[in-house]
Design a protein around this motif. Structure first.
Motif, PDB file in Angstrom:
ATOM      1  N   ALA A 101       1.048  -1.208   0.011  1.00 15.51           N
ATOM      2  CA  ALA A 101       0.087  -0.090  -0.111  1.00 15.51           C
ATOM      3  C   ALA A 101       0.702   1.186   0.113  1.00 15.51           C
ATOM      4  N   THR A 102       0.807   1.834  -1.353  1.00 14.60           N
ATOM      5  CA  THR A 102       1.993   2.936  -1.462  1.00 14.60           C
ATOM      6  C   THR A 102       1.761   4.166  -0.327  1.00 14.60           C
ATOM      7  N   LEU A 103       2.601   4.570   0.493  1.00 10.44           N
ATOM      8  CA  LEU A 103       2.625   5.420   1.609  1.00 10.44           C
ATOM      9  C   LEU A 103       2.181   6.811   1.409  1.00 10.44           C
ATOM     10  N   SER A 104       2.191   7.178   0.042  1.00  6.64           N
ATOM     11  CA  SER A 104       1.665   8.494  -0.579  1.00  6.64           C
ATOM     12  C   SER A 104       1.111   8.087  -1.890  1.00  6.64           C
ATOM     13  N   GLU A 105      -0.211   8.406  -2.247  1.00  6.26           N
ATOM     14  CA  GLU A 105      -0.919   8.278  -3.550  1.00  6.26           C
ATOM     15  C   GLU A 105      -0.096   9.026  -4.502  1.00  6.26           C
ATOM     16  N   THR A 106       0.734  10.032  -4.031  1.00  5.95           N
ATOM     17  CA  THR A 106       1.467  10.932  -5.043  1.00  5.95           C
ATOM     18  C   THR A 106       2.661  10.280  -5.395  1.00  5.95           C
ATOM     19  N   GLU A 107       3.243   9.173  -4.798  1.00 12.09           N
ATOM     20  CA  GLU A 107       4.356   8.594  -5.337  1.00 12.09           C
ATOM     21  C   GLU A 107       4.285   7.814  -6.710  1.00 12.09           C
ATOM     22  N   ALA A 108       5.206   8.364  -7.518  1.00  9.34           N
ATOM     23  CA  ALA A 108       5.277   7.784  -8.803  1.00  9.34           C
ATOM     24  C   ALA A 108       6.350   8.108  -9.478  1.00  9.34           C
ATOM     25  N   LEU A 109       6.953   7.344 -10.480  1.00  7.94           N
ATOM     26  CA  LEU A 109       8.098   7.720 -11.226  1.00  7.94           C
ATOM     27  C   LEU A 109       8.001   9.141 -11.788  1.00  7.94           C
ATOM     28  N   PRO A 110       9.304   9.946 -11.583  1.00  6.90           N
ATOM     29  CA  PRO A 110       9.502  11.389 -12.238  1.00  6.90           C
ATOM     30  C   PRO A 110       8.682  11.102 -13.764  1.00  6.90           C
ATOM     31  N   ASP A 111       7.976  12.124 -14.185  1.00 10.04           N
ATOM     32  CA  ASP A 111       7.456  12.147 -15.657  1.00 10.04           C
ATOM     33  C   ASP A 111       6.524  13.109 -15.710  1.00 10.04           C
ATOM     34  N   THR A 112       6.449  13.820 -17.023  1.00  9.77           N
ATOM     35  CA  THR A 112       5.478  14.698 -17.526  1.00  9.77           C
ATOM     36  C   THR A 112       4.141  13.929 -18.194  1.00  9.77           C
ATOM     37  N   ARG A 113       3.007  13.751 -17.600  1.00  3.92           N
ATOM     38  CA  ARG A 113       2.149  12.573 -18.025  1.00  3.92           C
ATOM     39  C   ARG A 113       0.899  13.238 -17.921  1.00  3.92           C
ATOM     40  N   LEU A 114      -0.048  13.026 -19.197  1.00  2.00           N
ATOM     41  CA  LEU A 114      -1.272  13.380 -19.548  1.00  2.00           C
ATOM     42  C   LEU A 114      -2.014  12.408 -18.735  1.00  2.00           C
ATOM     43  N   TYR A 115      -2.982  12.860 -17.907  1.00  2.00           N
ATOM     44  CA  TYR A 115      -3.672  11.851 -17.092  1.00  2.00           C
ATOM     45  C   TYR A 115      -5.226  11.799 -17.682  1.00  2.00           C
ATOM     46  N   ASN A 116      -6.093  12.744 -17.225  1.00  2.00           N
ATOM     47  CA  ASN A 116      -7.461  12.701 -17.972  1.00  2.00           C
ATOM     48  C   ASN A 116      -7.627  13.437 -19.139  1.00  2.00           C
ATOM     49  N   ALA A 117      -8.417  12.946 -20.247  1.00  2.00           N
ATOM     50  CA  ALA A 117      -8.791  13.861 -21.311  1.00  2.00           C
ATOM     51  C   ALA A 117      -9.891  13.245 -21.716  1.00  2.00           C
ATOM     52  N   TYR A 118     -11.183  13.711 -21.113  1.00  2.00           N
ATOM     53  CA  TYR A 118     -12.649  12.893 -21.829  1.00  2.00           C
ATOM     54  C   TYR A 118     -13.469  13.916 -21.966  1.00  2.00           C
TER      55      TYR A 118
ATOM     56  N   ASP B 126       8.440  -1.574 -15.174  1.00  2.00           N
ATOM     57  CA  ASP B 126       7.652  -0.873 -14.542  1.00  2.00           C
ATOM     58  C   ASP B 126       6.506  -0.629 -15.526  1.00  2.00           C
ATOM     59  N   PRO B 127       5.205  -0.623 -15.114  1.00  2.00           N
ATOM     60  CA  PRO B 127       4.067  -0.388 -16.204  1.00  2.00           C
ATOM     61  C   PRO B 127       4.323   1.251 -16.399  1.00  2.00           C
ATOM     62  N   GLN B 128       4.399   2.194 -15.566  1.00  2.00           N
ATOM     63  CA  GLN B 128       4.743   3.306 -15.652  1.00  2.00           C
ATOM     64  C   GLN B 128       5.665   3.957 -16.951  1.00  2.00           C
ATOM     65  N   LEU B 129       6.825   3.131 -17.016  1.00  2.00           N
ATOM     66  CA  LEU B 129       7.698   3.293 -18.124  1.00  2.00           C
ATOM     67  C   LEU B 129       7.114   3.055 -19.558  1.00  2.00           C
ATOM     68  N   ARG B 130       6.260   1.821 -19.616  1.00  2.00           N
ATOM     69  CA  ARG B 130       5.528   1.332 -20.642  1.00  2.00           C
ATOM     70  C   ARG B 130       4.412   2.285 -21.325  1.00  2.00           C
ATOM     71  N   ASP B 131       4.046   3.036 -20.074  1.00  2.00           N
ATOM     72  CA  ASP B 131       2.885   3.976 -20.644  1.00  2.00           C
ATOM     73  C   ASP B 131       3.556   5.423 -20.366  1.00  2.00           C
ATOM     74  N   ASN B 132       4.772   5.670 -20.986  1.00  2.00           N
ATOM     75  CA  ASN B 132       5.436   7.003 -20.732  1.00  2.00           C
ATOM     76  C   ASN B 132       4.543   8.079 -21.303  1.00  2.00           C
ATOM     77  N   HIS B 133       4.717   9.020 -20.429  1.00  2.00           N
ATOM     78  CA  HIS B 133       4.026  10.091 -20.449  1.00  2.00           C
ATOM     79  C   HIS B 133       2.430  10.339 -20.744  1.00  2.00           C
ATOM     80  N   GLY B 134       1.778   8.991 -20.288  1.00  2.00           N
ATOM     81  CA  GLY B 134       0.371   8.732 -20.398  1.00  2.00           C
ATOM     82  C   GLY B 134      -0.242   8.843 -21.613  1.00  2.00           C
ATOM     83  N   LEU B 135       0.759   8.616 -22.962  1.00  2.00           N
ATOM     84  CA  LEU B 135       0.239   8.606 -24.321  1.00  2.00           C
ATOM     85  C   LEU B 135       0.134   7.299 -24.981  1.00  2.00           C
ATOM     86  N   ALA B 136      -0.035   6.287 -24.319  1.00  2.00           N
ATOM     87  CA  ALA B 136      -0.251   4.853 -24.856  1.00  2.00           C
ATOM     88  C   ALA B 136      -1.515   4.751 -25.521  1.00  2.00           C
ATOM     89  N   PHE B 137      -2.317   5.257 -24.966  1.00  2.00           N
ATOM     90  CA  PHE B 137      -4.143   5.097 -25.497  1.00  2.00           C
ATOM     91  C   PHE B 137      -4.301   4.009 -26.018  1.00  2.00           C
TER      92      PHE B 137
END
Length: 450
Positions: free
Chosen positions: A108-125, A214-225
């Motif tokens: 259970a990640t100690l902070s929900e903010t914890e993630a790999l450093p990145d510039t990332r698109l999150y929501n777009a709907y 790491d899945p975050q590296l395989r969805d680099n920048h949140g642009l895998a779509f």
């Protein structure tokens, strides 16, 4: 505190507050407010989390991590006359090192903010409301953690499991659609009555491109779509109610739900030949299981409101005391965690002179599945070593959320993690016989919202 939950906490506690009055020059505020009045609202949130473990984990240490969020919320009716239409998008700028990943190695990640450093698109709907928004459909890249398996009271807490429970973050491919990864999907929300609301959604089942790491590296920048992976579907029904206590109504809600993933999942103990994965005579390759599923339920209840407060709904921002509890179960043969329980209590308006401040305590329990525990026993048998057998990870969080100025929160907190990752061997012990020590973590989160 995670971005979605940090924004929720601010909105719940002070819907009319932001840092605009003291953070930005007047001309900028006028420009911003003028655009918002026309239907185009730009927002910014900054979360800084400082934490350290004074005992336990694989090493003692301290980290600083942060996340900027820049968002645009477009009311298409005001902008173009498109009745009931809305577009929302936001991006993350993430930096720093996480304590869970580098020092504690817990589930259970100690902070929900914890993630790999990145510039990332999150929501777009896009979102479309019908029948005065009694029916609402959302389509595009989005997350599931704010609406599904959620309560208002759990938004107070920092640990990631109180935003997106570890049973989903651990068992679903790439952790499921929750910070810092969102995926393409369609969500339908329908108000069946004044007290009953149904939610249903279908998401692409994996945010990450095929591969290792790491899945975050395989969805680099949140642009895998990605849209071609086996789907993940989830649904729930939210029931609002009131109970009478001493002649005063206290509101609550109950939300049962279920989900199904149509992909393949590794068996947690056996190979395709029926041998233990730990058996040196076998292939060591897990058998594949078709599909995965889970059931869950959320209960939230107001325990106390001052006589001067008139409430409608179980809003956790009103002065008083509110509690929540959640439970989830998934099949043990294909999941690391098969049973999840959490619960907590939040207090608002009890600090003299600080009506908006909140504080609370929460507990979470993650049971390691029987298949995984039996694999650990198999490993002991075949290796001849008394290596640890995983059982559960349990944590406690205490937090105080102080509203320093409009739009500025400071939240000191304490977490204690029992048996990180269920009690895995400590990688610093060459014998492999000792488990990672229980971790005591102190932290301070600062949130600014414009």
């Amino acid at each position: 505190m995670g971005l979605a939950r940090a924004e929720d906490a601010l909105v719940h506690a002070a819907k009319d507050e932001s840092a605009a009055a003291w953070l930005a020059p007047g001309w900028f505020n006028e420009w911003h407010d003028g655009l918002a009045a026309k239907g185009l609202n730009f927002g910014a949130t900054y979360i800084a989390d400082n934490m350290g473990n004074v005992s336990g984990g694989i090493a003692r240490g301290a980290t600083h991590l942060g996340r900027f969020d820049f968002s645009v919320d477009a009311d298409l009716e005001k902008l173009f006359g498109w009745t009931g239409g809305r577009f929302y998008a936001n991006t993350y700028e993430i930096y720093g090192r996480g304590l869970s990943r580098n020092y504690v190695l817990n589930l259970a990640t100690l902070s929900e903010t914890e993630a790999l450093p990145d510039t990332r698109l999150y929501n777009a709907y896009f979102e479309q409301g019908f029948f005065n928004n009694a029916l609402n459909i959302r389509a595009g890249q989005q997350a599931a953690d704010v609406e599904f398996f959620d309560s208002e009271t759990d938004d107070l807490f920092i640990n990631g499991t109180f935003g997106w429970p570890a049973i989903k973050a651990t068992n679903l491919p790439a952790g499921g659609p929750a910070p810092p990864i969102a995926v393409p999907g369609i969500r339908v929300k329908a108000a069946l009555s004044d007290k009953i609301t149904a939610f249903g959604a279908v998401f692409n089942g994996n945010a990450a491109r095929p591969g290792d790491g790491d899945p975050q590296l395989r969805d680099n920048h949140g642009l895998a779509f990605r849209i071609n992976d086996p789907p993940w579907i989830i649904g729930q029904v939210h029931f609002d109610y009131e109970i009478d206590v001493g002649g005063r109504p206290l509101s609550g809600n109950f939300t049962p739900g279920a989900w199904r993933h149509f992909g393949q999942f590794d068996d947690q103990r056996f190979t395709a030949q029926g041998l233990s994965i730990a058996d040196p005579d076998g292939t060591g390759i897990p058998a594949k299981r078709r599909g995965n599923s889970g059931i869950y339920a959320v209960l939230e209840q107001v325990l106390y409101r001052p006589p001067s407060v008139t409430e409608k709904g179980a809003s956790a921002s009103l002065p008083g005391v509110t509690a929540f509890g959640r439970v989830a179960y998934s099949p043990p043969d294909r999941n690391l965690i098969d049973l999840y329980l959490d619960g907590g209590i939040g207090f608002v308006g009890f600090t003299p002179g600080r009506a908006r401040d909140r504080f609370g305590m929460a507990v979470a329990y993650m049971r390691i599945s029987n298949a995984v525990r039996n694999l650990d026993i198999d490993t002991r048998f075949f290796s001849g070593l008394s290596s640890p057998v995983r059982s559960n990870e349990t944590l406690i969080e205490l937090i105080y959320e102080a509203h320093i100025k409009p739009g500025w929160l400071l939240a000191p907190y304490f977490q204690y993690v029992f048996r990180p990752s269920g009690g895995i061997p400590n990688p610093n012990d060459p014998s492999g016989l000792s488990r990672i020590g229980d971790a005591a973590v102190f932290g301070l989160t600062s949130t600014l919202r414009y």
